[in-house]
Write a protein that holds these residues in place. Structure first.
Motif, PDB file in Angstrom:
ATOM      1  N   UNK A 171       0.847  -1.202   0.000  1.00  0.00           N
ATOM      2  CA  UNK A 171       0.000   0.000   0.000  1.00  0.00           C
ATOM      3  C   UNK A 171       0.882   1.252   0.000  1.00  0.00           C
ATOM      4  N   UNK A 172       0.652   2.102  -0.988  1.00  0.00           N
ATOM      5  CA  UNK A 172       1.366   3.370  -1.118  1.00  0.00           C
ATOM      6  C   UNK A 172       0.353   4.512  -1.126  1.00  0.00           C
ATOM      7  N   UNK A 173       0.856   5.713  -0.868  1.00  0.00           N
ATOM      8  CA  UNK A 173      -0.002   6.892  -0.951  1.00  0.00           C
ATOM      9  C   UNK A 173       0.794   8.065  -1.506  1.00  0.00           C
ATOM     10  N   UNK A 174       0.067   9.015  -2.083  1.00  0.00           N
ATOM     11  CA  UNK A 174       0.669  10.243  -2.583  1.00  0.00           C
ATOM     12  C   UNK A 174      -0.427  11.287  -2.717  1.00  0.00           C
ATOM     13  N   UNK A 175      -0.016  12.544  -2.840  1.00  0.00           N
ATOM     14  CA  UNK A 175      -0.951  13.668  -2.991  1.00  0.00           C
ATOM     15  C   UNK A 175      -0.839  14.243  -4.393  1.00  0.00           C
ATOM     16  N   UNK A 176      -1.972  14.661  -4.919  1.00  0.00           N
ATOM     17  CA  UNK A 176      -1.971  15.279  -6.243  1.00  0.00           C
ATOM     18  C   UNK A 176      -3.267  16.028  -6.469  1.00  0.00           C
ATOM     19  N   UNK A 177      -3.158  17.075  -7.250  1.00  0.00           N
ATOM     20  CA  UNK A 177      -4.344  17.855  -7.586  1.00  0.00           C
ATOM     21  C   UNK A 177      -5.248  17.144  -8.594  1.00  0.00           C
ATOM     22  N   UNK A 178      -4.719  16.127  -9.296  1.00  0.00           N
ATOM     23  CA  UNK A 178      -5.544  15.423 -10.280  1.00  0.00           C
ATOM     24  C   UNK A 178      -6.663  14.632  -9.614  1.00  0.00           C
ATOM     25  N   UNK A 179      -6.517  14.337  -8.313  1.00  0.00           N
ATOM     26  CA  UNK A 179      -7.549  13.593  -7.601  1.00  0.00           C
ATOM     27  C   UNK A 179      -8.656  14.488  -7.069  1.00  0.00           C
ATOM     28  N   UNK A 180      -8.489  15.789  -7.198  1.00  0.00           N
ATOM     29  CA  UNK A 180      -9.490  16.725  -6.676  1.00  0.00           C
ATOM     30  C   UNK A 180     -10.687  16.797  -7.612  1.00  0.00           C
TER      31      UNK A 180
END
Length: 278
Positions: A171-180
Motif C-alpha cells: 500500500x502506497x499513498x501520494x498527494x496530487x491535484x488530479x484527484x481533486x
C-alpha cells in the motif's frame, strides 16, 4: 535504373525503416485495464486520462528495516519504470544490498476507481512471492489523495500486507491535484444576465459615440448618444426623487426669508452728524 539511383533508393528505404523502428521503440506503453478493451468503462477511461499529467514523472521512496531490509521503490503512473526491459513494471522494488529488482505490479494489469477526493490505482501481476501469501503474485495499491495546488508529492509506502494466505498487497499513498473534484465554473442565470446587460450598454455607448463623432460630426458632450433624452430622463428622475423624498409639505413656507427694504425702515439722516468737523 542506374547504380547511383539504386543505391540512393535503398538508402532512403533503410532510413525510413530505421525511423519507424525508432519511433515504435520510443513510444512508451501505458496502462491496460484488466479485461477486454471493450469491457473498459467510460469512468475508467476518464480516470486514466485524468492521471495522464503524472505519466512523465518518476517517484522513489527508500525503506530501511534494520539490517535485513533496505529497499528503494520506483513508481510511475501508467508507464514502465524501465521501458528497455519491456516487462510492464509500473512499480519496482530494488534491493539496495544486492541490486536485485522485483516487480511489485504491472501496468498491463491495471485497475482504477475513485471517490469524491481520491483515486485508487492498482497494479496487479507482479513477481510471485517466495515464502509468503501462498506464492501468489504481488500487487501494488496506490492511493492518490486530493491536494490543491500540488501536481504530485509525498509519495510513500504505508505498509506491506504479506502475513495472509492470499490477497496480499503493498500500500502506497501520494498527494496530487488530479484527484481533486472538478470545480464548478458554471455561471448563474443572474451572472449571465448581468454580463449580457453590461455588454449591451458598452456596445450602445461606444457605437453611439463613434456614430455621433464620425457620421454626425458632433463635438464635446454632443457625442454622447441621445444626449437630450438622457438629460430629460435625468431631470425627471431628479423631480421624482424630490417629490418622493420631500420631508415637508410642498406648500410649506421657506424657513429662511430674505430681508427686504421694507423691513429696514428709514435711516436716520443725523446718525453721523457728530462725526462732522465743527
Amino acid at each position: 535504373m542506374s547504380s547511383p539511383c539504386h543505391t540512393f533508393a535503398v538508402l532512403v528505404v533503410f532510413m525510413a525503416l530505421a525511423v519507424g523502428v525508432g519511433a515504435e521503440q520510443s513510444k512508451e506503453r501505458s496502462c491496460d485495464v484488466i479485461g477486454d478493451e471493450s469491457s473498459e468503462s467510460q469512468m475508467e477511461r476518464a480516470l486514466l486520462k485524468k492521471l495522464e499529467p503524472l505519466s512523465q514523472m518518476r517517484f522513489n521512496v527508500t525503506v530501511e528495516k534494520g539490517k535485513t531490509e533496505n529497499y528503494i521503490y520506483h513508481f510511475r503512473v501508467c508507464r514502465e519504470v524501465n521501458s528497455t526491459l519491456h516487462d510492464f513494471g509500473g512499480l519496482v522494488q530494488t534491493d539496495r544490498q544486492n541490486g536485485r529488482t522485483t516487480v511489485i505490479g504491472r501496468i498491463n494489469e491495471t485497475q482504477v476507481f475513485n471517490g469524491s477526493d481520491w483515486i485508487m490505482l492498482i497494479y496487479k501481476g507482479g513477481d510471485s512471492y517466495g515464502r509468503h501469501c501462498s506464492g501468489e503474485k504481488r500487487r501494488a495499491v496506490i492511493m492518490i489523495s486530493c491536494k490543491q495546488g500540488v501536481t504530485a508529492s509525498s509519495f510513500s509506502i504505508i505498509s506491506e500486507e504479506r502475513e495472509k494466505e492470499q490477497d496480499c498487497f503493498y500500500l502506497f499513498e501520494m498527494d496530487s491535484t488530479v484527484a481533486c473534484p472538478a470545480e464548478d465554473s458554471h455561471l448563474s442565470v443572474g451572472s449571465i444576465l448581468l454580463i449580457t446587460f453590461a455588454s449591451l450598454i458598452a456596445v450602445y455607448i461606444i457605437g453611439g459615440f463613434l456614430y455621433q463623432r464620425l457620421v454626425v460630426g458632433a463635438k464635446g458632450m454632443e457625442q454622447f448618444p441621445h444626449l437630450a433624452f438622457w438629460q430629460d430622463l435625468g431631470n425627471l428622475v431628479a423631480d421624482g426623487c424630490d417629490f418622493v423624498c420631500r420631508s415637508k409639505p410642498r406648500n410649506a413656507p421657506a424657513a429662511y426669508r430674505g430681508v427686504g427694504d421694507d423691513q429696514l425702515g428709514e435711516e436716520s439722516e443725523e446718525r453721523d452728524d457728530h462725526l462732522l468737523p465743527m
